[in-house]
Structures are given as structure tokens and as C-alpha cells.
Design a protein around this motif. Structure first.
Motif, PDB file in Angstrom:
ATOM      1  N   MET A   1       0.941  -1.299   0.162  1.00 47.90           N
ATOM      2  CA  MET A   1       0.035   0.096   0.111  1.00 47.90           C
ATOM      3  C   MET A   1       1.009   1.277   0.071  1.00 47.90           C
ATOM      4  SD  MET A   1      -3.170  -0.786   0.043  1.00 47.90           S
ATOM      5  CE  MET A   1      -4.281  -2.221   0.194  1.00 47.90           C
ATOM      6  N   ALA A   2       0.254   2.309  -0.602  1.00 47.82           N
ATOM      7  CA  ALA A   2       1.164   3.478  -0.394  1.00 47.82           C
ATOM      8  C   ALA A   2       1.354   4.153   0.831  1.00 47.82           C
ATOM      9  CB  ALA A   2       0.377   4.596  -1.405  1.00 47.82           C
ATOM     10  N   ALA A   3       2.289   5.010   0.973  1.00 47.75           N
ATOM     11  CA  ALA A   3       2.594   5.650   2.431  1.00 47.75           C
ATOM     12  C   ALA A   3       1.609   6.629   2.495  1.00 47.75           C
ATOM     13  CB  ALA A   3       3.832   6.097   2.262  1.00 47.75           C
ATOM     14  N   GLY A   4       1.549   6.934   3.892  1.00 46.99           N
ATOM     15  CA  GLY A   4       0.647   8.005   4.568  1.00 46.99           C
ATOM     16  C   GLY A   4      -0.802   7.507   4.803  1.00 46.99           C
ATOM     17  N   PRO A   5      -1.205   8.095   5.871  1.00 48.56           N
ATOM     18  CA  PRO A   5      -2.649   7.844   6.299  1.00 48.56           C
ATOM     19  C   PRO A   5      -3.523   7.730   5.181  1.00 48.56           C
ATOM     20  CG  PRO A   5      -2.186   9.968   7.126  1.00 48.56           C
ATOM     21  CD  PRO A   5      -0.885   9.353   6.419  1.00 48.56           C
ATOM     22  N   ASN A   6      -4.767   6.724   5.432  1.00 46.55           N
ATOM     23  CA  ASN A   6      -5.749   6.770   4.465  1.00 46.55           C
ATOM     24  C   ASN A   6      -6.943   7.779   4.821  1.00 46.55           C
ATOM     25  OD1 ASN A   6      -7.311   5.965   2.136  1.00 46.55           O
ATOM     26  ND2 ASN A   6      -8.121   4.309   3.085  1.00 46.55           N
ATOM     27  N   LEU A   7      -6.746   9.046   4.362  1.00 50.78           N
ATOM     28  CA  LEU A   7      -7.412  10.254   4.849  1.00 50.78           C
ATOM     29  C   LEU A   7      -8.677  10.131   3.827  1.00 50.78           C
ATOM     30  CD1 LEU A   7      -5.189  13.198   5.238  1.00 50.78           C
ATOM     31  CD2 LEU A   7      -6.250  11.505   7.089  1.00 50.78           C
ATOM     32  N   LEU A  17     -19.200  17.081   8.871  1.00 52.58           N
ATOM     33  CA  LEU A  17     -18.504  16.481   7.716  1.00 52.58           C
ATOM     34  C   LEU A  17     -17.177  16.525   8.419  1.00 52.58           C
ATOM     35  CD1 LEU A  17     -18.410  15.915   4.786  1.00 52.58           C
ATOM     36  CD2 LEU A  17     -17.826  18.175   4.275  1.00 52.58           C
ATOM     37  N   ARG A  18     -16.414  15.333   8.244  1.00 53.64           N
ATOM     38  CA  ARG A  18     -14.961  15.316   8.803  1.00 53.64           C
ATOM     39  C   ARG A  18     -13.914  14.784   7.819  1.00 53.64           C
ATOM     40  NH1 ARG A  18     -16.639  12.176  14.388  1.00 53.64           N
ATOM     41  NH2 ARG A  18     -18.928  13.097  14.498  1.00 53.64           N
ATOM     42  N   VAL A  19     -12.706  15.147   7.937  1.00 52.04           N
ATOM     43  CA  VAL A  19     -11.763  14.778   7.237  1.00 52.04           C
ATOM     44  C   VAL A  19     -10.776  13.800   8.416  1.00 52.04           C
ATOM     45  CG1 VAL A  19      -9.344  14.802   6.055  1.00 52.04           C
ATOM     46  CG2 VAL A  19     -11.488  16.495   5.450  1.00 52.04           C
ATOM     47  N   GLU A  20     -11.018  12.445   8.161  1.00 51.46           N
ATOM     48  CA  GLU A  20     -10.428  11.491   9.021  1.00 51.46           C
ATOM     49  C   GLU A  20      -9.776  10.320   8.447  1.00 51.46           C
ATOM     50  OE1 GLU A  20     -14.185  10.823  11.080  1.00 51.46           O
ATOM     51  OE2 GLU A  20     -14.526   9.027  10.089  1.00 51.46           O
ATOM     52  N   GLU A  21      -9.310   9.560   9.390  1.00 51.91           N
ATOM     53  CA  GLU A  21      -8.441   8.304   8.717  1.00 51.91           C
ATOM     54  C   GLU A  21      -9.352   7.265   8.753  1.00 51.91           C
ATOM     55  OE1 GLU A  21      -4.408   5.591   9.663  1.00 51.91           O
ATOM     56  OE2 GLU A  21      -4.608   7.647  10.712  1.00 51.91           O
ATOM     57  N   VAL A  22      -9.543   6.640   7.811  1.00 50.82           N
ATOM     58  CA  VAL A  22     -10.284   5.241   7.466  1.00 50.82           C
ATOM     59  C   VAL A  22      -9.351   4.028   7.435  1.00 50.82           C
ATOM     60  CG1 VAL A  22     -12.125   6.518   6.869  1.00 50.82           C
ATOM     61  CG2 VAL A  22     -10.667   5.549   4.965  1.00 50.82           C
ATOM     62  N   PRO A  23      -9.689   2.910   7.832  1.00 52.08           N
ATOM     63  CA  PRO A  23      -8.952   1.644   7.420  1.00 52.08           C
ATOM     64  C   PRO A  23      -8.468   1.590   6.153  1.00 52.08           C
ATOM     65  CG  PRO A  23     -10.904   1.057   8.884  1.00 52.08           C
ATOM     66  CD  PRO A  23     -11.262   2.509   8.353  1.00 52.08           C
ATOM     67  N   GLU A  24      -7.290   0.667   5.710  1.00 53.32           N
ATOM     68  CA  GLU A  24      -6.920   0.438   4.471  1.00 53.32           C
ATOM     69  C   GLU A  24      -7.984  -0.330   3.720  1.00 53.32           C
ATOM     70  OE1 GLU A  24      -4.486   1.650   2.685  1.00 53.32           O
ATOM     71  OE2 GLU A  24      -3.637   2.905   4.209  1.00 53.32           O
ATOM     72  N   ALA A 114     -11.555   8.949  -0.563  1.00 51.66           N
ATOM     73  CA  ALA A 114     -10.390   8.586   0.160  1.00 51.66           C
ATOM     74  C   ALA A 114      -9.149   8.503  -0.643  1.00 51.66           C
ATOM     75  CB  ALA A 114     -11.040   7.241   0.713  1.00 51.66           C
ATOM     76  N   ARG A 115      -8.202   8.321   0.089  1.00 54.01           N
ATOM     77  CA  ARG A 115      -6.864   8.191  -0.775  1.00 54.01           C
ATOM     78  C   ARG A 115      -6.917   6.839  -1.434  1.00 54.01           C
ATOM     79  NH1 ARG A 115      -2.124  10.885   3.361  1.00 54.01           N
ATOM     80  NH2 ARG A 115      -2.077  12.848   2.131  1.00 54.01           N
ATOM     81  N   ARG A 116      -7.273   5.614  -0.895  1.00 55.86           N
ATOM     82  CA  ARG A 116      -7.223   4.427  -1.161  1.00 55.86           C
ATOM     83  C   ARG A 116      -8.522   3.863  -1.028  1.00 55.86           C
ATOM     84  NH1 ARG A 116      -2.497   6.027   0.785  1.00 55.86           N
ATOM     85  NH2 ARG A 116      -3.033   5.102   3.052  1.00 55.86           N
ATOM     86  N   VAL A 117      -9.097   3.354  -2.164  1.00 54.26           N
ATOM     87  CA  VAL A 117     -10.599   2.636  -2.189  1.00 54.26           C
ATOM     88  C   VAL A 117     -10.420   1.216  -2.937  1.00 54.26           C
ATOM     89  CG1 VAL A 117     -11.895   4.662  -1.974  1.00 54.26           C
ATOM     90  CG2 VAL A 117     -11.522   3.860  -4.045  1.00 54.26           C
ATOM     91  N   LEU A 328     -11.538  17.774  -5.220  1.00 54.97           N
ATOM     92  CA  LEU A 328     -10.419  17.558  -4.042  1.00 54.97           C
ATOM     93  C   LEU A 328      -9.631  16.708  -4.451  1.00 54.97           C
ATOM     94  CD1 LEU A 328     -13.440  16.112  -1.573  1.00 54.97           C
ATOM     95  CD2 LEU A 328     -12.394  18.517  -1.669  1.00 54.97           C
ATOM     96  N   ARG A 329      -8.086  17.064  -4.235  1.00 57.14           N
ATOM     97  CA  ARG A 329      -7.037  16.095  -4.558  1.00 57.14           C
ATOM     98  C   ARG A 329      -6.700  15.598  -3.509  1.00 57.14           C
ATOM     99  NH1 ARG A 329      -4.517  20.436  -5.604  1.00 57.14           N
ATOM    100  NH2 ARG A 329      -3.181  20.663  -3.723  1.00 57.14           N
ATOM    101  N   PHE A 330      -6.399  14.086  -3.665  1.00 54.74           N
ATOM    102  CA  PHE A 330      -6.045  13.132  -2.756  1.00 54.74           C
ATOM    103  C   PHE A 330      -4.705  12.685  -2.709  1.00 54.74           C
ATOM    104  CE2 PHE A 330     -10.732  13.129  -2.903  1.00 54.74           C
ATOM    105  CZ  PHE A 330     -11.123  12.801  -1.643  1.00 54.74           C
TER     106      PHE A 330
END
Length: 330
Positions: A1-7, A17-24, A114-117, A328-330
Motif C-alpha cells: 500500500m502507499a505511504a501516509g494515512p488513508n484520509l 463533515l469530517r476529514v479523518e483516517e479510515v482503514p486501508e 479517500a486516498r485508497r479505495v 478534492l485532490r487526494f
């Protein structure tokens, strides 16, 4: 997986409305993992944010928003279906009974903000080499516009009126011109959407309160009503020539709505509905690959790491006088 939290951008309830980390993401059978590049804020996303519901789809649990996206395959589907690792893609967001980023079902169908889906590989559409990921974020709303135009019939050498030049209306202008319309008149309340429509091919523009829209006389062959408003639909009926067609692309308010039915009947107009799209997204991808430029519809872009900026971006997208498509840019 890519680096960095999955925001991710998650709607918890109305005005929450929240920007938060979700599971990979954990891909299931036939699913690929996509590294999301861009996501476009849509009207349904705004409704979940402001009302906690989009029509009859009511938030009952936190949900990742978004169904407009572009990205790159990070993990290909294990069964060998779908695009290979590293393929740039967009997504057809319809499932068999729901839509990405929809609260119609419980559990809700998570979206793509999300950054990764993880997504079914069958939903992914590979992009031609010439298409940037930024441009590809417009494929889904452009497909809605392309479908509305398909409902209009053949517009080659015809006069077309587009009422409401938010993102769908502006992209409808581009669709009409791409399909050979001789003239496209674009209508909106605000200056910015009219300028965007001009950049996308409108041959002329009118303010929504222009007297020419309150009288029978424009005599267009086809009107695409994209505002979803009662005055917009009335203007479309008045402006369409005898025997012409009015396509209702914008979703009218729920319940009974008054409209100029007597005028539609006596002038033998066809009033047809248009909702989402079928396979027109493939036509949009091909057109972008052949040089179609739609980026004029994009007015704002914000990075998902800028939490305050993301919340501001939703407010900006809600204000049609200052924005077109907000990414939105992820």
C-alpha cells in the motif's frame, strides 16, 4: 500500500463533515485497490453534508462521500479481471442496486473520497494516455450530460437551449457542441456559469431573468433543463418550438409541481426525463482521448490534507455564483 494515512471525507450527520483516517481497503473477489487522485464534489454530496440525506437516502451511519473520481490502480484484482497495476482509471459508480457514496442501503455504499479505495474491477474504466487524471475527474458528471443529450435525440445542426449552467449544465453545452449542435444558448442567473458555458462552446448566453425567456419566441429545437427549478422548466417550455423536445435533466423538487402543461400540450412538445446515465461514460472517455477539453468546468481544487480547506470547498461548491466544479485532490 502507499505511504501516509488513508484520509477520507466522511459525512457523519447533517452539518457534521469530517476529514479523518479510515482503514486501508481490503479488496474482495473481483476488486482492485485504486489510489485516488481527484474527486469532484457533486450535489448529492452537498445534500448529505447539509441535510443528512439526499432525497429519500438518509444517513444512518457515517459514510465516505463521493462518486466522481480518477486515480491509478494500486493493486489489481486478484482474479485477473479489470485494469492492470499502474493503469490510470475513472469509475462508473453504479452498482446493481445502488451508487457509490449512497445512503440508499444499509450498510451504506461507501464512496471514493479517500486516498485508497477498493472497487469492483468491472467499474473501472482505463484512461487513454492523453487524458490527465485531473480532467478524468469530470467523466462521471460529463456522462450525465451526455445521457441527457442522448434523450434529446439527434441535435446535429439544431438550436439547443441549456438552462442552468452549473457543472452538469456547462458540460451539457460541451456535449451539445460535440454532437454537432449549430447553436447553443446557455442560461444562468450568474455571470461565472455563463462565462464557463461560453468557454465550453455556448454560442450565446442569457441571464435567467432575460425577458426573452418569459415569452414564447426563442424557438429552439431542444431545451435541456439543468437547473432543477420550476422557473427553469417554465422557461424551457416557453422557449421550445412547436413539436420540439424538453429534456428534464435537473431533478425537480419532490411532490407535485406546477408547470405550463397547457402550453406544452397545445404546442405539441415532448417532455422527457433524464436521470444519471448508462454507458455514456465510455463515450466521454473516448472523446477526452480524442482531444475534447472540459477543464473549463473546473474552478477550484483543494488538497485533502487541508482539513479547513476541504470544509470550505464544500461551501464553495454550494455557491453557484462563485464556483463550477470543485475538485478534492487526494
Amino acid at each position: 500500500m502507499a505511504a501516509g494515512p488513508n484520509l477520507a471525507v466522511v459525512a457523519h450527520a447533517a452539518d457534521d463533515l469530517r476529514v479523518e483516517e479510515v482503514p486501508e481497503p481490503q479488496p474482495g473477489p473481483g476488486e482492485a485497490v485504486v489510489s485516488v487522485a481527484y474527486g469532484g464534489i457533486c450535489g448529492s454530496d452537498l445534500h448529505y453534508w447539509t441535510h443528512g440525506a439526499a432525497g429519500l437516502s438518509i444517513l444512518r451511519e457515517p459514510m465516505v462521500l463521493g462518486h466522481e473520481m480518477s486515480g491509478t490502480v494500486l493493486v489489481a484484482a486478484a482474479d485477473g479481471t479489470g485494469p492492470a497495476l499502474g493503469t490510470p482509471v475513472t469509475v462508473h459508480p453504479a452498482t446493481h442496486d445502488s451508487y457509490l457514496g449512497s445512503a440508499a442501503l444499509l450498510p451504506h455504499t461507501p464512496g471514493v473520497f479517500a486516498r485508497r479505495v477498493a472497487l469492483p474491477a468491472a467499474m473501472l474504466r482505463p484512461l487513454p494516455d492523453a487524458v490527465s487524471l485531473r480532467s478524468a475527474a469530470l467523466c462521471e458528471p460529463a456522462a450525465v450530460a451526455w445521457h441527457g443529450l442522448a434523450r434529446a435525440g439527434d441535435v446535429r445542426d439544431r438550436r439547443v437551449l441549456v438552462i442552468g449552467c452549473g457543472p452538469i449544465g456547462a458540460l451539457s453545452v460541451a456535449a451539445a457542441r460535440t454532437h454537432g449542435a449549430a447553436e447553443v444558448v446557455a442560461v444562468d442567473l450568474h455571470d461565472l456559469p455563463r462565462r464557463i458555458a461560453t468557454d465550453l462552446g455556448a454560442t450565446s448566453t442569457l441571464a435567467a431573468d432575460d425577458p426573452r425567456l418569459t415569452e414564447v419566441g426563442l424557438d429552439v429545437d431542444v431545451a435541456l433543463e439543468c437547473s432543477g427549478s420550476r422557473p427553469g422548466l417554465a422557461s424551457a417550455i416557453r422557449a421550445t418550438r412547436r413539436g420540439g423536445r424538453v429534456v428534464m435533466v435537473g431533478l425537480q423538487p419532490a411532490g407535485e409541481q406546477p408547470t405550463l402543461l397547457a402550453q406544452a400540450i397545445t404546442r405539441e412538445l415532448e417532455l422527457v426525463g433524464s436521470f444519471r446515465f448508462r454507458d455514456e461514460i465510455d463515450d466521454v472517455v473516448a472523446a477526452l482521448g480524442s482531444g475534447l477539453a472540459l477543464d473549463a468546468a473546473i474552478t477550484h481544487e483543494v488538497d485533502v490534507t487541508d482539513t479547513a480547506g476541504v470544509l470550505d470547498a464544500f461551501g464553495t461548491a454550494r455557491n453557484a455564483s462563485v464556483s463550477g466544479k470543485v475538485l478534492l485532490r487526494f
